[in-house]
Enzyme design. Structure first.
Site, PDB file in Angstrom:
ATOM      1  N   CYS A 274     -61.055 -13.311  -4.307  1.00 49.68           N
ATOM      2  CA  CYS A 274     -62.200 -14.211  -4.511  1.00 49.68           C
ATOM      3  C   CYS A 274     -62.045 -15.100  -5.744  1.00 49.68           C
ATOM      4  O   CYS A 274     -62.441 -16.271  -5.722  1.00 49.68           O
ATOM      5  CB  CYS A 274     -63.494 -13.401  -4.576  1.00 49.68           C
ATOM      6  SG  CYS A 274     -63.979 -12.721  -2.973  1.00 49.68           S
TER       7      CYS A 274
ATOM      8  N   ASP B 168     -68.440 -12.303  -8.221  1.00 52.05           N
ATOM      9  CA  ASP B 168     -68.570 -11.008  -7.529  1.00 52.05           C
ATOM     10  C   ASP B 168     -68.629  -9.782  -8.436  1.00 52.05           C
ATOM     11  O   ASP B 168     -68.136  -8.713  -8.061  1.00 52.05           O
ATOM     12  CB  ASP B 168     -67.428 -10.826  -6.526  1.00 52.05           C
ATOM     13  CG  ASP B 168     -67.629 -11.672  -5.284  1.00 52.05           C
ATOM     14  OD1 ASP B 168     -68.717 -12.241  -5.122  1.00 52.05           O
ATOM     15  OD2 ASP B 168     -66.686 -11.768  -4.473  1.00 52.05           O
TER      16      ASP B 168
ATOM     17  N   LYS C  96     -72.784 -16.223  -1.603  1.00 51.54           N
ATOM     18  CA  LYS C  96     -71.694 -16.785  -0.796  1.00 51.54           C
ATOM     19  C   LYS C  96     -71.346 -15.841   0.349  1.00 51.54           C
ATOM     20  O   LYS C  96     -71.618 -14.636   0.279  1.00 51.54           O
ATOM     21  CB  LYS C  96     -70.451 -17.048  -1.659  1.00 51.54           C
ATOM     22  CG  LYS C  96     -69.791 -15.821  -2.267  1.00 51.54           C
ATOM     23  CD  LYS C  96     -68.653 -16.247  -3.191  1.00 51.54           C
ATOM     24  CE  LYS C  96     -67.964 -15.063  -3.848  1.00 51.54           C
ATOM     25  NZ  LYS C  96     -67.154 -14.270  -2.922  1.00 51.54           N
TER      26      LYS C  96
END
Length: 228
Positions: free
Chosen positions: A165, A49, A132
């Site tokens: 995450c 991310d 994702k």
């Protein structure tokens, strides 16, 4: 807090093992730490991310101080590329009606600037981006298949945020049987407390938390051995 949500505290802590925390009798019943070892041909880097939404001005959930990760992550990427190791980037890639928005404001909408990997990272044409929809890079994606096709046994996990995450990705990697290494300088949390707690739990239950210098040294030794 969600990946990239603003915080006033510096997101990065170099206290990898949570030394300032009071050890608890449950977590401390563990085996001694092992030396950092991994096989060059069976190791991959996962960058979680590191997208515009969480790092760059104009992003909806910019993590304060998050750009401090650019230099250490790039150092790892350069070493991985030099060693011909696979590199995977995961990014949230969400529809406007994604169920995640029952909890969080809309962000990282598919095909928007915010959902794309930041330009500051040293990417290679051979690197792979894995979109994702949930916190873990493994949940509902083909990341596990991509890794197994390359006979990967160890994953070096980096990115944001450590307590959401990154941690979810580490958990699933461990559950799927991968060895997990987290370079402490290459991850950032929503607060110093979240960083320290998450790294302590990862080191205690799910993998190895190590200084980046140790990871880079191991890569250099393996690369020298490979080319000699």
């Amino acid at each position: 807090m969600m990946d990239g949500e603003k915080t006033q505290a510096s997101p990065v802590s170099h206290n990898a093992q949570g030394a300032s925390m009071t050890p608890d009798a449950f977590s401390e019943q563990r085996l001694p730490d092992q030396p950092l070892e991994f096989d060059l041909t069976r190791t991959a880097v996962i960058v979680v991310d590191m997208v515009n939404e969480f790092f760059e001005p104009g992003g909806k959930m910019v993590l304060a101080g998050g750009t401090v990760l650019y230099a250490p992550v790039n150092a790892l990427l350069d070493a991985a590329h030099q060693a011909h190791m696979p590199v995977f980037y995961t990014n949230q890639w969400l529809r406007p009606d994604d169920a995640l928005f029952k909890k969080r404001i809309p962000h990282c909408l598919m095909d928007t600037w915010g959902a794309h990997i930041v330009d500051a990272l040293h990417r290679s044409p051979d690197d792979i981006v894995v979109p994702k929809r949930r916190y873990s890079a493994f949940f509902g994606t083909d990341l596990d298949l991509l890794l197994r096709e390359r006979t990967i046994a160890t994953v070096i996990v980096t990115g944001v945020v450590t307590n959401i995450c990154v941690r979810s990705t580490v958990h699933d990697a461990f559950f799927l049987g991968y060895e997990v290494v987290v370079p402490v300088e290459c991850v950032a949390a929503t607060s110093l407390q979240a960083q320290e707690t998450s790294l302590y739990d990862i080191a205690t239950h799910y993998g190895m938390v190590a200084p980046l210098d140790q990871v880079l040294h191991r890569l250099r030794v393996l690369e020298i051995t490979r080319t000699s």
